[in-house]
Each structure stands twice: as structure tokens, then as C-alpha cells.
Design a protein around this motif. Structure first.
Motif, PDB file in Angstrom:
ATOM      1  N   UNK A   8     -21.108  16.777 -35.224  1.00 44.19           N
ATOM      2  CA  UNK A   8     -20.502  15.495 -34.852  1.00 44.19           C
ATOM      3  C   UNK A   8     -18.999  15.503 -35.062  1.00 44.19           C
ATOM      4  N   UNK A   9     -18.509  16.470 -35.819  1.00 39.30           N
ATOM      5  CA  UNK A   9     -17.073  16.557 -36.019  1.00 39.30           C
ATOM      6  C   UNK A   9     -16.314  16.921 -34.757  1.00 39.30           C
ATOM      7  N   UNK A  10     -16.944  17.653 -33.878  1.00 39.41           N
ATOM      8  CA  UNK A  10     -16.268  18.085 -32.651  1.00 39.41           C
ATOM      9  C   UNK A  10     -15.927  16.894 -31.757  1.00 39.41           C
ATOM     10  N   UNK A  11     -16.887  16.017 -31.424  1.00 43.93           N
ATOM     11  CA  UNK A  11     -16.494  14.865 -30.605  1.00 43.93           C
ATOM     12  C   UNK A  11     -15.543  13.914 -31.325  1.00 43.93           C
ATOM     13  N   UNK A  12     -15.664  13.811 -32.640  1.00 43.96           N
ATOM     14  CA  UNK A  12     -14.761  12.931 -33.384  1.00 43.96           C
ATOM     15  C   UNK A  12     -13.327  13.443 -33.278  1.00 43.96           C
ATOM     16  N   UNK A  13     -13.144  14.759 -33.389  1.00 45.85           N
ATOM     17  CA  UNK A  13     -11.806  15.337 -33.246  1.00 45.85           C
ATOM     18  C   UNK A  13     -11.303  15.156 -31.820  1.00 45.85           C
ATOM     19  N   UNK A  14     -12.182  15.339 -30.852  1.00 42.51           N
ATOM     20  CA  UNK A  14     -11.784  15.196 -29.453  1.00 42.51           C
ATOM     21  C   UNK A  14     -11.421  13.745 -29.120  1.00 42.51           C
ATOM     22  N   UNK A  15     -11.979  12.793 -29.847  1.00 41.71           N
ATOM     23  CA  UNK A  15     -11.712  11.385 -29.563  1.00 41.71           C
ATOM     24  C   UNK A  15     -10.271  10.980 -29.846  1.00 41.71           C
ATOM     25  N   UNK A  16      -9.601  11.642 -30.774  1.00 42.12           N
ATOM     26  CA  UNK A  16      -8.222  11.264 -31.079  1.00 42.12           C
ATOM     27  C   UNK A  16      -7.304  11.357 -29.861  1.00 42.12           C
ATOM     28  N   UNK A  17      -7.232  12.512 -29.169  1.00 45.97           N
ATOM     29  CA  UNK A  17      -6.367  12.530 -27.983  1.00 45.97           C
ATOM     30  C   UNK A  17      -6.919  11.659 -26.849  1.00 45.97           C
ATOM     31  N   UNK A  23      -5.293   4.521 -24.298  1.00 48.55           N
ATOM     32  CA  UNK A  23      -4.339   3.461 -24.652  1.00 48.55           C
ATOM     33  C   UNK A  23      -3.092   3.536 -23.795  1.00 48.55           C
ATOM     34  N   UNK A  24      -2.627   4.752 -23.502  1.00 51.35           N
ATOM     35  CA  UNK A  24      -1.432   4.884 -22.664  1.00 51.35           C
ATOM     36  C   UNK A  24      -1.706   4.492 -21.216  1.00 51.35           C
ATOM     37  N   UNK A  25      -2.899   4.830 -20.723  1.00 51.70           N
ATOM     38  CA  UNK A  25      -3.206   4.566 -19.313  1.00 51.70           C
ATOM     39  C   UNK A  25      -3.630   3.123 -19.059  1.00 51.70           C
ATOM     40  N   UNK A  32     -11.356   2.035 -24.984  1.00 49.39           N
ATOM     41  CA  UNK A  32     -10.593   2.521 -26.124  1.00 49.39           C
ATOM     42  C   UNK A  32     -11.221   2.042 -27.431  1.00 49.39           C
ATOM     43  N   UNK A  33     -11.607   0.778 -27.491  1.00 50.93           N
ATOM     44  CA  UNK A  33     -12.221   0.238 -28.706  1.00 50.93           C
ATOM     45  C   UNK A  33     -13.598   0.858 -28.956  1.00 50.93           C
ATOM     46  N   UNK A  34     -14.299   1.199 -27.900  1.00 51.30           N
ATOM     47  CA  UNK A  34     -15.588   1.872 -28.054  1.00 51.30           C
ATOM     48  C   UNK A  34     -15.385   3.264 -28.666  1.00 51.30           C
ATOM     49  N   UNK A  35     -14.372   3.980 -28.198  1.00 50.81           N
ATOM     50  CA  UNK A  35     -14.072   5.303 -28.745  1.00 50.81           C
ATOM     51  C   UNK A  35     -13.645   5.205 -30.208  1.00 50.81           C
ATOM     52  N   UNK A  36     -12.905   4.176 -30.555  1.00 55.97           N
ATOM     53  CA  UNK A  36     -12.515   3.966 -31.954  1.00 55.97           C
ATOM     54  C   UNK A  36     -13.742   3.654 -32.794  1.00 55.97           C
ATOM     55  N   UNK A  37     -14.675   2.900 -32.251  1.00 62.24           N
ATOM     56  CA  UNK A  37     -15.885   2.536 -32.978  1.00 62.24           C
ATOM     57  C   UNK A  37     -16.814   3.712 -33.241  1.00 62.24           C
ATOM     58  N   UNK A  38     -16.758   4.724 -32.401  1.00 62.39           N
ATOM     59  CA  UNK A  38     -17.609   5.902 -32.580  1.00 62.39           C
ATOM     60  C   UNK A  38     -17.142   6.730 -33.774  1.00 62.39           C
ATOM     61  N   UNK A  39     -15.851   6.775 -34.026  1.00 59.49           N
ATOM     62  CA  UNK A  39     -15.322   7.633 -35.079  1.00 59.49           C
ATOM     63  C   UNK A  39     -15.846   7.317 -36.478  1.00 59.49           C
ATOM     64  N   UNK A  40     -15.949   6.065 -36.900  1.00 59.70           N
ATOM     65  CA  UNK A  40     -16.445   5.821 -38.273  1.00 59.70           C
ATOM     66  C   UNK A  40     -17.912   6.185 -38.478  1.00 59.70           C
ATOM     67  N   UNK A  41     -18.638   6.492 -37.419  1.00 56.74           N
ATOM     68  CA  UNK A  41     -20.054   6.830 -37.595  1.00 56.74           C
ATOM     69  C   UNK A  41     -20.241   8.103 -38.414  1.00 56.74           C
ATOM     70  N   UNK A  80       1.932  18.611 -30.986  1.00 65.28           N
ATOM     71  CA  UNK A  80       0.932  17.746 -31.615  1.00 65.28           C
ATOM     72  C   UNK A  80      -0.485  18.226 -31.324  1.00 65.28           C
ATOM     73  N   UNK A  81      -0.694  18.870 -30.187  1.00 67.83           N
ATOM     74  CA  UNK A  81      -2.028  19.363 -29.840  1.00 67.83           C
ATOM     75  C   UNK A  81      -2.475  20.503 -30.734  1.00 67.83           C
ATOM     76  N   UNK A  82      -1.531  21.173 -31.385  1.00 66.10           N
ATOM     77  CA  UNK A  82      -1.875  22.283 -32.259  1.00 66.10           C
ATOM     78  C   UNK A  82      -2.778  21.822 -33.402  1.00 66.10           C
ATOM     79  N   UNK A  83      -2.560  20.619 -33.906  1.00 68.06           N
ATOM     80  CA  UNK A  83      -3.424  20.086 -34.972  1.00 68.06           C
ATOM     81  C   UNK A  83      -4.844  19.884 -34.457  1.00 68.06           C
ATOM     82  N   UNK A  84      -4.991  19.387 -33.234  1.00 66.49           N
ATOM     83  CA  UNK A  84      -6.332  19.198 -32.664  1.00 66.49           C
ATOM     84  C   UNK A  84      -7.034  20.546 -32.473  1.00 66.49           C
ATOM     85  N   UNK A  85      -6.296  21.540 -32.000  1.00 64.24           N
ATOM     86  CA  UNK A  85      -6.878  22.871 -31.834  1.00 64.24           C
ATOM     87  C   UNK A  85      -7.309  23.443 -33.184  1.00 64.24           C
TER      88      UNK A  85
END
Length: 107
Positions: A8-17, A23-25, A32-41, A80-85
Motif C-alpha cells: 500500500x506504500x506504493x500508491x500512497x507515494x504515487x498519490x503525492x505528485x 490541484x494545479x489542473x 483531489x480530496x478523495x486522493x488526500x483521503x486515501x493517504x491516511x488509510x 523534486x521527483x527524485x524524492x518520489x523515485x
């Protein structure tokens, strides 16, 4: 349960970008709020990993300690993407290491 928690860590990390891009688009929208809500799970997996009720605080403390260490050694700088990688590679590494653990719980 351990491997599901690691996976579950993989999708959580992918959710940040992804949250950043949403939010930008589109601004503050439901997706966006749904994606934020998935992270605390992921916290539910941490709570379920405690062997008993008395160990929940210790388990959470260990997870927070490891999280802090990983954030300290995570690469910083212009890319900044280096941290996600880095976090994604760390997630795949822990999943790979967990596959060599014994399957029999009595071991």
C-alpha cells in the motif's frame, strides 16, 4: 498483512505528485480530496500491525521513527521527483526483502 501494508506504500507515494497535478489542473475538487483521503488509510495498517492493545503506541512510535530516518536520508535538491523515485525504490526494496521471509508463522 505485512506485505499488503508494504504494497500500500506504493500508491500512497504515487498519490503525492498526483494530488499536486490535480490541484494545479482543477483546483480544490472532489478528486483531489478523495486522493488526500486515501493517504491516511495507511495508519489503519499500522494499528492492525500491533500485536496487542498495549503495543499500539510502541508500534506507532517505531513507524514514526523509521519514517523520520527515511525523510532524513531522502535526497533533496532541485529535482523534486527524485524524492518520489527514492521512496518508490525503497518501497519496492522492502517488498522484495519481505518475500524471503518465512511463510510459516510458527517460524
Amino acid at each position: 498483512m505485512y506485505m499488503v501494508g508494504l504494497g500500500s506504500g506504493i500508491p500512497v507515494i504515487f498519490l503525492f505528485p498526483m494530488i499536486n497535478a490535480l490541484a494545479r489542473a482543477y483546483g480544490m475538487n472532489f478528486a483531489m480530496w478523495l486522493a488526500i483521503g486515501i493517504q491516511p488509510s495507511i495508519g489503519l495498517f499500522i494499528r492492525a500491525a500491533a500485536p496487542n492493545c498495549a503495543s499500539i503506541g510502541v508500534t506507532n512510535g517505531i513507524v514514526q521513527f523509521i519514517n523520520g530516518v527515511v525523510r532524513i536520508i531522502a535526497p533533496e535538491g532541485r529535482d523534486a521527483w527524485l524524492a518520489y523515485y527514492f521512496f518508490m525504490a525503497l518501497a519496492f526494496l522492502t517488498i522484495g526483502i519481505s518475500m524471503v521471509l518465512p511463510r510459516d508463522p510458527s517460524l
